[in-house]
Scaffold this active site. Sequence first.
Site, PDB file in Angstrom:
ATOM      1  N   ASP A  37     -28.128 -71.890  -3.885  1.00 21.72           N
ATOM      2  CA  ASP A  37     -28.138 -72.940  -2.863  1.00 21.72           C
ATOM      3  C   ASP A  37     -28.460 -74.325  -3.434  1.00 21.72           C
ATOM      4  O   ASP A  37     -29.414 -74.990  -2.995  1.00 21.72           O
ATOM      5  CB  ASP A  37     -29.162 -72.579  -1.765  1.00 21.72           C
ATOM      6  CG  ASP A  37     -28.896 -71.217  -1.157  1.00 21.72           C
ATOM      7  OD1 ASP A  37     -27.721 -70.873  -0.956  1.00 21.72           O
ATOM      8  OD2 ASP A  37     -29.874 -70.487  -0.887  1.00 21.72           O
ATOM      9  N   GLU A 203      -9.903 -77.288  15.441  1.00 21.35           N
ATOM     10  CA  GLU A 203      -9.477 -78.583  14.883  1.00 21.35           C
ATOM     11  C   GLU A 203     -10.575 -79.149  13.982  1.00 21.35           C
ATOM     12  O   GLU A 203     -10.309 -79.769  12.962  1.00 21.35           O
ATOM     13  CB  GLU A 203      -9.192 -79.609  16.000  1.00 21.35           C
ATOM     14  CG  GLU A 203      -8.022 -79.285  16.900  1.00 21.35           C
ATOM     15  CD  GLU A 203      -8.327 -78.132  17.854  1.00 21.35           C
ATOM     16  OE1 GLU A 203      -9.485 -78.005  18.299  1.00 21.35           O
ATOM     17  OE2 GLU A 203      -7.417 -77.331  18.131  1.00 21.35           O
TER      18      GLU A 203
END
Length: 462
Positions: A37, A203
Amino acid sequence: MNNREMNVRLQLTILGMLLAVFSIAQNPIVQTYFTADPAPMVYNGTVYVYTSHDEDVTEKNFFTMRDWRCYSSTDMVNWTDHGAVASLKNFTWMDKTNGAWAPQCIERNGKFYLYVPIHGEGIAVLVSDSPTGPFSDPIGKRLIDSDHIWQDIDPTVAIDDNGQAWLYWGNPKLWFVKLNKDMVSYDQSVGANGIVSVEMTPEAFGSKEGRDGKPGTTYTEGPWFYKRNNLYYMVYAAAGIPEYIAYSTASSPEGPWTYKGNIMERAPHLAFTNHAGIIDFKGNSYFFYHDQDLSKGEGFKRSVSLEQFRYNSDGTIPLMVPTKDGVKQSVANLNPFKKVEAETIAWSEGLKTASNSETGVFVTKIESGDYIKVRSVDFGKGAKTFEASVASVSAGGKIEIRIDGKDGNLIEALEVASTGGDQIWKTVSCKVSKIKGVHDVYFVFKGGEGELFSFDWWKFKK
Ligand code: FUB
């Protein structure tokens, strides 16, 4: 030495040089611990990368993570280990001993704010006067207190040009708060008690059937939020597990977001999770991620890797290919005439780092055959002496100084005798010659059985 022996030696030297030229493994960037991470931060001419830390021993076949580590570099090839800069023990309001997940740090007015998720305990914040800590808890409670606490992971933070700081986070949805100037509280006047839920549409974040079989988006977790040339970027882990990295852009920090596609596909040596961090540094762009190469395929033992890339002219991000070589070119040479921490490493094998309050971080668990590679060391017109700070309870050993390969040209071998204790540090030195110009330096450790000594810093003298 007879002619045959001389020939063999010559062949071995040439082989060593060829290996040094053709195998420049640079990924993962940390070999002494499992790191994951990555969250890079550029501050004052230095890149600091904050990481979570997968323990060497995985418990209950799940993420085993107790602290956050930090590494820094000024050249993008040598990384200095600053140890565990914060841990779950920093938080006295909860008693979790596991769950130190993906962090991010940001500087504001000379203070460093480290945002961390504690799996199942929400998102917390720590503060320090230095990028490498010590960090302390300024509010004595979690920062983000929501009714979806198990989904409150992976904070990402950026400060806009007008001074507004935004903190995004979440799995498998995205939320944000508008941080106040103090960076440890947020504007309560927006969203639900200050927490704004981002509309997750195909979208905005691409489409994928959700885990419940209903239409969903690819967005999964690990958001990385930043602004570049007036465009806001949200880079994230996508499509559940195994994850790939995708991104969306927006012309405002609050969206609406537009899905832009994948930028790192799944690959066999990548873990079932992935997590990106992106920065610009000294005119180049860099992409941090994690893989499972070092652990040979263990998804709960990941390692941070790094690639250099170039944005397309329209600001879109190209497809990133994970490589073993990583960053090929350093952006600065290393000065060997200033004290260099031994834990400044381009590549190492076999050893570990440790730290204590008196010495700071040092290299330890050194056994015969282990080595440290330091890249792009500029000796200029030459060095005359090498000195090193070492501590040894055993019979000690030797530090061979080799250049341009683990089996490259032997410059000198520094004898390290017992110092009488594993924390009794002594400076030992030897004369060196024939070393000029820019080289990769290899410290190859030699000795008998078991641990030889610990190594805190080194320096050459003219
Ligand atoms: O490292 C633990 C979790 O795995 C992180 O929070 C996620 O981003 C994934 O990398």
